[in-house]
Enzyme design. Structure first.
Site, PDB file in Angstrom:
ATOM      1  N   ASP A  83       0.856  -1.190   0.000  1.00  0.00           N
ATOM      2  CA  ASP A  83       0.000   0.000   0.000  1.00  0.00           C
ATOM      3  C   ASP A  83       0.888   1.235   0.000  1.00  0.00           C
ATOM      4  OD1 ASP A  83      -2.256   1.892   0.508  1.00  0.00           O
ATOM      5  OD2 ASP A  83      -3.335   0.023   0.848  1.00  0.00           O
ATOM      6  N   HIS A  88      -2.733   3.114  -4.394  1.00  0.00           N
ATOM      7  CA  HIS A  88      -2.231   2.424  -3.194  1.00  0.00           C
ATOM      8  C   HIS A  88      -0.835   1.869  -3.447  1.00  0.00           C
ATOM      9  CE1 HIS A  88      -5.914   2.658  -0.792  1.00  0.00           C
ATOM     10  NE2 HIS A  88      -6.591   2.351  -1.876  1.00  0.00           N
ATOM     11  N   GLU A 123      -9.900   2.964  -5.935  1.00  0.00           N
ATOM     12  CA  GLU A 123      -9.733   4.319  -5.383  1.00  0.00           C
ATOM     13  C   GLU A 123      -8.712   5.212  -6.083  1.00  0.00           C
ATOM     14  OE1 GLU A 123     -11.063   4.204  -0.864  1.00  0.00           O
ATOM     15  OE2 GLU A 123      -9.186   3.113  -1.089  1.00  0.00           O
TER      16      GLU A 123
HETATM   17  C1  ACM Z   1     -11.288  -0.752  -0.411  1.00  0.00           C
HETATM   18  O1  ACM Z   1     -11.806  -0.787   0.718  1.00  0.00           O
HETATM   19  N1  ACM Z   1     -10.688   0.343  -0.838  1.00  0.00           N
HETATM   20  C2  ACM Z   1     -11.311  -1.899  -1.296  1.00  0.00           C
END
Ligand code: ACM
Length: 535
Positions: free
Chosen positions: A210, A269, A335
């Site tokens: 991440d 991420h 995201e």
């Molecule tokens: C997530 O919770 N961003 C998959």
């Protein structure tokens, strides 16, 4: 896979008809009950008990001996003696017999039939996994102290005579842990796997990378662990898994019939990776001279989908494929702030050259490069539901987290789906009013809410429902820094999820579940697993 699920549904309906219209199958002669979680498909009760003694032999032929040894290992600490394994029973001797029999009439490959009489316990299954699950049920039929790590004296180790026929509703029964945010040691991952095995879970997704940290050794790109695994920001518990440790965890999980699903996050991420190798980020010149700590924030944690980045991530996936047996490799995909690409001149040129009309299509192009690579290597791409935007990659399976609509769309388009919605399966959310709970990321998902969840959406036709592989609970690690707290957030909610993943929907009853759970929590106590007390 398709025929498999069709068969399962048909057989389930037949079995349920039998359960509901054959009173003896439910109540037997004594109207007895058991506390098994997840609740089995059918239980028939008989008179009497099987009582364990040191002289009892475990009988198993070669194909069942690995599971037989696990039974002996599981019983030994509390009983204080190790039962002996034999391939044949002596006449009239009382035995526990484990048999692999491909002909038993069980849908799917993970089911088992457990027959207990006063003379013998017989577990039959098509495959070792079924025997393993039969053993888990058998352990739950013994007094709760069978899970004790030390010898328990003055106790009668008896099991009620009965016949259980059991198999799972879903083939994907998963949990996610997040060693990227707060590192989880190898021993603690093993302890977590032990808890999962008790509940017949069969997938552990490990969020290995991440913005905050990179937790898996990649030989070709050593800076990933050298520079990006020990971040102050991760609460001082940095670290990473060497490739040897990963192999050890994969083997440990396999013994418990759990597949570890690795998650390597991209294109967002990915801050830790960009931190270590700025050339995969957007506008790398901008971060030259910046401290390591500032780089990822400056680059927004989003990689730039240029050919060198595709090659970098495929190098990583090549090593990941070599380490993990999982057919599914999770590439994240969630995201991404695509404005960062839209506003970047190099990325604008890249979109034009690839014929992408917007950044969603560029995102989709990038994911498709990984999909093609994984297909070439006989694996399948798994990604969060954002991978639907801009066009789903042909081989992709979708993990539906932003509600269930991504899952419905993907299933209707003929793609497989794992349901993991924030509404019911985010176990990093609060379990009761925040004033009563340790600090969490937000949300509110009490036990009962988890239990009420049905992974098959109402808005889906039966022929598309076969694409719902199952369900997964998420234990994101931003606010979870110790094993004790991880267990507190997982249990008892993961036990409710285990029942959703394994048991037939028609057998679900929250009141009955809580009654069984009150007894079942003693098993966790005996095993030294922390949990949130029931209200
Ligand atoms: C997530 O919770 N961003 C998959």
């Amino acid at each position: 896979m398709k025929t498999d699920r069709h068969t399962i549904i048909t057989m389930t309906l037949v079995t349920l008809a039998l359960i509901f219209f054959t009173p003896a199958a439910v109540t037997g002669s004594h109207n007895e009950t058991n506390n098994i979680i997840p609740i089995p498909v059918s239980v028939e009760y008989h008179d009497g008990f099987f009582v364990f003694k040191p002289s009892i032999r475990i009988i198993a032929e070669k194909d069942a001996q690995a599971e037989a040894s696990k039974l002996i290992d599981a019983l030994a600490p509390a009983m204080g003696y190790r039962l002996k394994l034999a391939s044949k029973a002596r006449p009239k001797a009382r035995v526990v017999k484990l048999v692999i029999d491909p002909r038993i009439s069980q849908p799917g490959l993970e089911g088992y039939i457990l027959d207990v009489s006063a003379e013998q316990i017989l577990i039959r299954a098509k495959q070792p996994a079924g025997l393993f699950y039969g053993i888990q049920s058998l352990l739950q039929l013994l007094p709760a102290s069978i899970f004790s790590k030390t010898q328990v004296k003055d106790i009668n180790w008896k099991v009620p005579c009965l016949k259980i026929t059991d198999y799972p509703r879903f083939q994907w029964r998963g949990l996610l842990i997040d060693p990227a945010r707060h590192f989880i040691t190898v021993n603690n991952v093993k302890k977590f796997l032990n808890g999962m095995a008790m509940h017949k879970f069969n997938r552990l997704q490990m969020h290995l990378t991440d913005n905050i940290g990179w937790r898996i050794e990649i030989k070709k790109h050593p800076n990933l662990t050298k520079l990006a695994s020990n971040r102050d920001r991760s609460g001082g518990n940095g670290g990473f898994y060497t490739q040897e440790e990963i192999r050890e965890l994969v083997r440990y999980a396999e013994k418990r019939h759990i597949t570890i699903v690795p998650e390597i996050e991209m294109p967002y991420h990915a801050g830790a990776a960009i931190n270590a190798y700025p050339y995969i980020g957007i506008n790398p010149a901008r971060v030259e001279g910046m401290s390591l700590d500032k780089r990822w924030a400056a680059l927004g944690g989003l990689v730039a989908p240029r050919p060198e980045t595709v090659e970098f991530m495929q190098d990583v996936l090549a090593e990941v494929i070599d380490l993990f047996a999982s057919r599914f490799i999770h590439i994240g995909g969630d995201e991404a702030n695509l404005k960062l690409w839209e506003n970047d001149p190099e990325m604008q040129t890249q979109m034009k050259q690839l014929g992408c009309k917007d950044a969603h299509e560029l995102h989709s192009w990038f994911i498709k490069q990984m999909d093609a690579f994984l297909i070439q290597n006989n694996r399948r791409l798994l990604g969060w539901d954002e991978i639907l935007q801009g066009g789903l990659a042909p081989g992709a399976t979708v993990m539906s987290w932003r509600g269930i609509h991504g899952g419905i769309t993907a299933a209707n388009a003929g793609h497989d789906v794992v349901m993991a919605p924030t509404s019911h399966t985010y176990f990093d959310y609060y379990q009761s009013a925040p004033v009563n709970e340790p600090l969490a990321i937000g949300g509110l998902i009490p036990l009962e809410k988890v239990y009420q969840y049905d992974p098959i959406p109402k808005a889906i036709t039966p022929e598309k429902a076969v694409h719902i592989l199952g369900v997964q609970g998420q234990l994101w690690g931003e606010y979870i820094s110790t094993q004790k707290h991880l267990e507190y957030m997982a249990y008892p909610r993961a036990i409710a999820l285990a029942e959703i993943g394994w048991s037939q929907n028609e057998l679900k009853s929250y009141g009955n579940f809580v009654t069984r759970l009150r007894h079942h929590l003693k098993h966790l106590e005996a095993k030294g697993i922390n949990y949130r007390k029931l209200d």
